[in-house]
Write an enzyme that holds these catalytic residues in place. Sequence first.
Site, PDB file in Angstrom:
ATOM      1  N   THR A  40      12.176 -73.263  77.400  1.00  0.00           N
ATOM      2  CA  THR A  40      12.350 -73.622  75.988  1.00  0.00           C
ATOM      3  C   THR A  40      13.030 -74.994  75.865  1.00  0.00           C
ATOM      4  O   THR A  40      12.678 -75.804  74.995  1.00  0.00           O
ATOM      5  CB  THR A  40      13.202 -72.551  75.274  1.00  0.00           C
ATOM      6  OG1 THR A  40      12.538 -71.304  75.424  1.00  0.00           O
ATOM      7  CG2 THR A  40      13.407 -72.870  73.810  1.00  0.00           C
ATOM      8  N   HIS A  43      10.499 -77.602  76.295  1.00  0.00           N
ATOM      9  CA  HIS A  43       9.730 -77.850  75.062  1.00  0.00           C
ATOM     10  C   HIS A  43      10.521 -78.770  74.124  1.00  0.00           C
ATOM     11  O   HIS A  43       9.961 -79.675  73.495  1.00  0.00           O
ATOM     12  CB  HIS A  43       9.437 -76.533  74.328  1.00  0.00           C
ATOM     13  CG  HIS A  43       8.440 -75.663  75.033  1.00  0.00           C
ATOM     14  ND1 HIS A  43       7.105 -75.988  75.107  1.00  0.00           N
ATOM     15  CD2 HIS A  43       8.571 -74.486  75.691  1.00  0.00           C
ATOM     16  CE1 HIS A  43       6.462 -75.037  75.786  1.00  0.00           C
ATOM     17  NE2 HIS A  43       7.332 -74.124  76.152  1.00  0.00           N
ATOM     18  N   ILE A 264       3.804 -66.808  77.121  1.00  0.00           N
ATOM     19  CA  ILE A 264       3.367 -67.276  75.799  1.00  0.00           C
ATOM     20  C   ILE A 264       2.243 -68.298  75.993  1.00  0.00           C
ATOM     21  O   ILE A 264       2.482 -69.393  76.516  1.00  0.00           O
ATOM     22  CB  ILE A 264       4.546 -67.900  75.030  1.00  0.00           C
ATOM     23  CG1 ILE A 264       5.671 -66.871  74.897  1.00  0.00           C
ATOM     24  CG2 ILE A 264       4.091 -68.399  73.655  1.00  0.00           C
ATOM     25  CD1 ILE A 264       6.951 -67.418  74.303  1.00  0.00           C
ATOM     26  N   VAL A 286       6.367 -58.536  74.648  1.00  0.00           N
ATOM     27  CA  VAL A 286       7.807 -58.457  74.939  1.00  0.00           C
ATOM     28  C   VAL A 286       8.481 -59.717  74.420  1.00  0.00           C
ATOM     29  O   VAL A 286       8.067 -60.832  74.754  1.00  0.00           O
ATOM     30  CB  VAL A 286       8.056 -58.341  76.462  1.00  0.00           C
ATOM     31  CG1 VAL A 286       9.544 -58.322  76.759  1.00  0.00           C
ATOM     32  CG2 VAL A 286       7.382 -57.098  77.023  1.00  0.00           C
TER      33      VAL A 286
END
Length: 341
Positions: A40, A43, A264, A286
């Site tokens: 994350t 990103h 994802i 999940v």
Amino acid sequence: MKALVKEGPGEGLDLRDVSEPEIGPDDVLIKVHKTGICGTDIHIWNWDAWAARTVPTPLVTGHEFAGEIVALGRDVTDLHVGQRVSGEGHLIGKTSRQSRSGRFHLDPETRGIGVNEPGSFAEYLRLPAFNAVPLPDTIDDEIGAILDPLGNAVHTALSFDLIGEDVLITGAGPIGIMAAAVARHVGARHVVITDVNPLRLDLAAQVADVTPVNVATEDLKDVMSRLHMVQGFDVGLEMSGSQAALDQMVESLVMGGRIALLGIPPGKSPVDWSRIVLKALTIKGVYGREIFETWYKMIAMLENGLDVRKVITHRFKAADYRQGFEAMLSGQSGKVVLDWT
Ligand SMILES: NC(=O)c1ccc[n+]([C@@H]2O[C@H](COP(=O)([O-])OP(=O)(O)OC[C@H]3O[C@@H](n4cnc5c(N)ncnc54)[C@H](O)[C@@H]3O)[C@@H](O)[C@H]2O)c1
């Protein structure tokens, strides 16, 4: 204090001085010792379309951490100054049906530290006391700093009964590798992990007793017959976000098999639903951790021999954060930990 800040649109993060967070009556102030860099954070570093529509700027980023409580809000009675903690970075609301019935991980009002709220790439972090998780002496700060992604792995791996089952994990990123270690720890028979990155497959084999398969060069079917699998894998844990990996998983599962999806995909992807229906597969999405139940189980397993330390391949001082992000961006790393002490 020093913190890694996303200043505004564009690539990168800046290490700069910001004011220390002020705590409210139900918060604790944590002196951060170690932090993990997550996908994350990459990103946010890259400032991709998801980051641009999600992250307010300027923002102190980061959400994987371990540290020590240095101040308590006036209503906090069950924690103490000097206590070593990690913590749940998902800040839940209290009004939704899910929260009020104790299913905290399903609260639609969830906000993330380091994503929507100031995060842990900093010398000090404000956290609701409710979210702090005390660390036993047996779990050091380095492992404490990767409990958030280990929690993703534990949540996914414990979605289905794995005792005696043959498990396929697609994606040997840090979370897939840790999920493989968990699957082995809880008693799966064969644990096969796939990737297209040789370094990560080697790392998986160092962290856990698993069969690594490079699907770019090996045929998964050959591996299955070598392991004497009559029908296929019983359980699949999808941890790559790759359409090809999910297709291969659906193809390789037994009739009535179960799949937990953590990965994802980058966008919409076509799914061959008829194959899923006719194989009578169960698929579960999940998200995050099952909050405190996952934290409880993962700490208990770590105290009972689960060992994921080798998934940490790079360690840097916070001031050298650029090298840490470069290691992550190269794809040639496991977990990268930054030291804020
Ligand atoms: N659902 C959630 O709450 C949640 C939380 C954290 C991470 N995630 C997602 O979980 C996934 C795993 O996280 P991570 O940090 O370990 O990711 P990562 O990106 O480091 O690892 C993904 C791995 O998948 C591999 N891969 C690519 N194509 C493949 C293929 N065809 N077959 C097998 N492997 C393939 C890549 O080489 C890479 O090593 C990511 O998709 C991440 O976005 C989801």
